[in-house]
Design a protein around this motif. Structure first.
Motif, PDB file in Angstrom:
ATOM      1  N   ARG A  58       0.833  -1.203   0.000  1.00  0.00           N
ATOM      2  CA  ARG A  58       0.000   0.000   0.000  1.00  0.00           C
ATOM      3  C   ARG A  58       0.867   1.252   0.000  1.00  0.00           C
ATOM      4  N   TYR A  59       1.921   1.235   0.805  1.00  0.00           N
ATOM      5  CA  TYR A  59       2.909   2.296   0.802  1.00  0.00           C
ATOM      6  C   TYR A  59       4.287   1.666   0.713  1.00  0.00           C
ATOM      7  N   GLU A  60       5.278   2.463   0.326  1.00  0.00           N
ATOM      8  CA  GLU A  60       6.647   1.986   0.293  1.00  0.00           C
ATOM      9  C   GLU A  60       7.421   2.582   1.468  1.00  0.00           C
ATOM     10  N   PRO A  61       8.416   1.864   1.973  1.00  0.00           N
ATOM     11  CA  PRO A  61       9.155   2.329   3.152  1.00  0.00           C
ATOM     12  C   PRO A  61       9.936   3.601   2.886  1.00  0.00           C
ATOM     13  N   ASP A  62      10.173   4.339   3.961  1.00  0.00           N
ATOM     14  CA  ASP A  62      11.066   5.492   3.875  1.00  0.00           C
ATOM     15  C   ASP A  62      12.507   5.008   3.813  1.00  0.00           C
ATOM     16  N   LEU A  63      13.386   5.909   3.416  1.00  0.00           N
ATOM     17  CA  LEU A  63      14.781   5.554   3.183  1.00  0.00           C
ATOM     18  C   LEU A  63      15.476   5.090   4.461  1.00  0.00           C
ATOM     19  N   GLU A  64      15.199   5.758   5.569  1.00  0.00           N
ATOM     20  CA  GLU A  64      15.835   5.387   6.831  1.00  0.00           C
ATOM     21  C   GLU A  64      15.500   3.948   7.220  1.00  0.00           C
ATOM     22  N   SER A  65      14.228   3.577   7.070  1.00  0.00           N
ATOM     23  CA  SER A  65      13.808   2.218   7.429  1.00  0.00           C
ATOM     24  C   SER A  65      14.360   1.185   6.457  1.00  0.00           C
ATOM     25  N   LEU A  66      14.476   1.547   5.193  1.00  0.00           N
ATOM     26  CA  LEU A  66      15.072   0.630   4.214  1.00  0.00           C
ATOM     27  C   LEU A  66      16.517   0.301   4.594  1.00  0.00           C
ATOM     28  N   VAL A  67      17.250   1.323   5.038  1.00  0.00           N
ATOM     29  CA  VAL A  67      18.633   1.098   5.447  1.00  0.00           C
ATOM     30  C   VAL A  67      18.685   0.131   6.631  1.00  0.00           C
ATOM     31  N   LYS A  68      17.793   0.337   7.615  1.00  0.00           N
ATOM     32  CA  LYS A  68      17.772  -0.544   8.788  1.00  0.00           C
ATOM     33  C   LYS A  68      17.414  -1.972   8.400  1.00  0.00           C
ATOM     34  N   MET A  69      16.428  -2.147   7.515  1.00  0.00           N
ATOM     35  CA  MET A  69      16.031  -3.493   7.105  1.00  0.00           C
ATOM     36  C   MET A  69      17.120  -4.168   6.290  1.00  0.00           C
ATOM     37  N   ALA A  70      17.810  -3.394   5.448  1.00  0.00           N
ATOM     38  CA  ALA A  70      18.898  -3.970   4.652  1.00  0.00           C
ATOM     39  C   ALA A  70      19.985  -4.533   5.557  1.00  0.00           C
ATOM     40  N   GLU A  71      20.310  -3.797   6.621  1.00  0.00           N
ATOM     41  CA  GLU A  71      21.330  -4.264   7.556  1.00  0.00           C
ATOM     42  C   GLU A  71      20.846  -5.496   8.317  1.00  0.00           C
ATOM     43  N   LEU A  72      19.573  -5.486   8.723  1.00  0.00           N
ATOM     44  CA  LEU A  72      19.025  -6.601   9.487  1.00  0.00           C
ATOM     45  C   LEU A  72      18.899  -7.864   8.644  1.00  0.00           C
ATOM     46  N   PHE A  73      18.425  -7.711   7.410  1.00  0.00           N
ATOM     47  CA  PHE A  73      18.204  -8.864   6.537  1.00  0.00           C
ATOM     48  C   PHE A  73      19.498  -9.355   5.893  1.00  0.00           C
ATOM     49  N   GLY A  74      20.522  -8.510   5.872  1.00  0.00           N
ATOM     50  CA  GLY A  74      21.732  -8.859   5.143  1.00  0.00           C
ATOM     51  C   GLY A  74      21.496  -8.840   3.647  1.00  0.00           C
ATOM     52  N   ILE A  80      15.204  -5.627  -1.491  1.00  0.00           N
ATOM     53  CA  ILE A  80      14.032  -5.438  -0.637  1.00  0.00           C
ATOM     54  C   ILE A  80      12.893  -4.780  -1.398  1.00  0.00           C
ATOM     55  N   VAL A  81      13.186  -3.711  -2.146  1.00  0.00           N
ATOM     56  CA  VAL A  81      12.109  -2.954  -2.789  1.00  0.00           C
ATOM     57  C   VAL A  81      11.754  -3.469  -4.174  1.00  0.00           C
ATOM     58  N   GLY A  82      12.603  -4.325  -4.755  1.00  0.00           N
ATOM     59  CA  GLY A  82      12.259  -4.914  -6.042  1.00  0.00           C
ATOM     60  C   GLY A  82      12.619  -4.079  -7.242  1.00  0.00           C
ATOM     61  N   HIS A  83      13.429  -3.027  -7.020  1.00  0.00           N
ATOM     62  CA  HIS A  83      13.936  -2.254  -8.152  1.00  0.00           C
ATOM     63  C   HIS A  83      15.259  -1.622  -7.758  1.00  0.00           C
ATOM     64  N   ARG A  84      15.956  -1.075  -8.723  1.00  0.00           N
ATOM     65  CA  ARG A  84      17.290  -0.554  -8.462  1.00  0.00           C
ATOM     66  C   ARG A  84      17.220   0.828  -7.837  1.00  0.00           C
ATOM     67  N   VAL A  85      17.969   1.010  -6.751  1.00  0.00           N
ATOM     68  CA  VAL A  85      18.054   2.301  -6.083  1.00  0.00           C
ATOM     69  C   VAL A  85      19.380   2.936  -6.447  1.00  0.00           C
ATOM     70  N   ALA A  86      19.340   4.165  -6.876  1.00  0.00           N
ATOM     71  CA  ALA A  86      20.541   4.811  -7.390  1.00  0.00           C
ATOM     72  C   ALA A  86      21.558   5.124  -6.299  1.00  0.00           C
ATOM     73  N   ILE A  87      21.091   5.338  -5.048  1.00  0.00           N
ATOM     74  CA  ILE A  87      22.018   5.599  -3.962  1.00  0.00           C
ATOM     75  C   ILE A  87      21.700   4.674  -2.805  1.00  0.00           C
ATOM     76  N   THR A  88      22.717   4.254  -2.093  1.00  0.00           N
ATOM     77  CA  THR A  88      22.529   3.399  -0.919  1.00  0.00           C
ATOM     78  C   THR A  88      23.209   4.071   0.262  1.00  0.00           C
ATOM     79  N   PRO A  89      22.471   4.847   1.046  1.00  0.00           N
ATOM     80  CA  PRO A  89      23.070   5.605   2.120  1.00  0.00           C
ATOM     81  C   PRO A  89      23.842   4.755   3.118  1.00  0.00           C
ATOM     82  N   ALA A  90      23.476   3.500   3.280  1.00  0.00           N
ATOM     83  CA  ALA A  90      24.156   2.658   4.258  1.00  0.00           C
ATOM     84  C   ALA A  90      25.647   2.542   3.973  1.00  0.00           C
ATOM     85  N   SER A  91      26.006   2.732   2.694  1.00  0.00           N
ATOM     86  CA  SER A  91      27.404   2.570   2.330  1.00  0.00           C
ATOM     87  C   SER A  91      28.225   3.822   2.607  1.00  0.00           C
ATOM     88  N   THR A  92      27.595   4.939   2.944  1.00  0.00           N
ATOM     89  CA  THR A  92      28.309   6.189   3.096  1.00  0.00           C
ATOM     90  C   THR A  92      28.867   6.372   4.493  1.00  0.00           C
TER      91      THR A  92
END
Length: 224
Positions: A58-74, A80-92
């Motif tokens: 219904r809605y898509e996650p905010d960027l902050e939560s995506l970063v947290k889930m990416a770290e948790l899920f490995g 996670i979102v099913g498409h390519r994200v141009a920036i990945t803040p977790a890497s910065t």
């Protein structure tokens, strides 16, 4: 309401390149970890019903939560979102802070729901205090700071003469001005734009209006 409940992923599409079927895999990865919906929500700092709207699409996650889930899920954010994200803040290695459109008197910054964006600050700066961003309204600080620019603010209730500060005056929304203190305890709030008048407050007025410094501007993010 938590910050992560407010910014939806649709608000940050300017940072993404989307394609494909846009089907997220949050539920799949959650179940692989053996987590209940309530448990995952608690671990990433959102409400369960918010997470439910993300899992159902219904809605898509905010960027902050995506970063947290990416770290948790490995997993990558892309997976996670099913498409390519141009920036990945977790890497910065930086920290993302909310940008507020307005700060009203009497409302703690943590409770403000008028979040319009996120800005990233480096880890060294983040370690020096608590920060938020504020989108500038009006032209009183031109030409240095223009309407629509974002200032990064360290939360603090005092500052020195010459600092640019965020101040709440008389129950109104926050204003950004240069600070000048007097020996008698009074203060001036000085605009950069000569078309605007300086504001002077006596010690009595500072207490009774009241006049509250809520933060010091430490960075300017000019927008075009």
């Amino acid at each position: 309401m938590a910050i992560a409940d407010i910014i939806k992923y649709t608000d940050i599409r300017k940072s993404c390149e989307c394609g494909g079927d846009n089907i997220n895999r949050i539920k799949e990865f959650r179940l692989k970890l053996g987590l209940k919906q309530s448990e995952l929500a608690e671990r990433i700092g959102v409400r369960q019903n918010t997470l439910s709207t993300w899992e159902t699409g219904r809605y898509e996650p905010d960027l902050e939560s995506l970063v947290k889930m990416a770290e948790l899920f490995g997993r990558s954010i892309d997976e996670i979102v099913g498409h390519r994200v141009a920036i990945t803040p977790a890497s910065t290695g930086g920290t993302w802070v909310p940008v507020l459109g307005e700060v009203a008197a009497g409302i703690p910054i943590e409770a403000v729901e008028d979040i319009v964006d996120y800005e990233e600050i480096d880890s060294a700066l983040a370690a020096t205090g608590d920060f938020f961003g504020l989108r500038i309204k009006g032209s009183s600080m031109e030409p240095r700071i223009r309407e629509g620019d974002v200032v990064i603010v360290r939360k603090q209730d005092d500052a020195d003469t010459g600092d640019t500060v965020v101040v709440l005056v008389n129950g109104d929304s926050a204003t950004v001005k240069r600070l000048k203190k007097e020996a008698d305890g009074s203060m001036w709030l000085l605009p950069n734009n000569p078309a605007y008048d300086p504001q002077h407050f006596t010690p009595t007025e500072i207490t009774e209006k009241p006049v509250h410094i809520i933060g010091k501007v430490v960075e300017l993010r000019g927008k075009f």
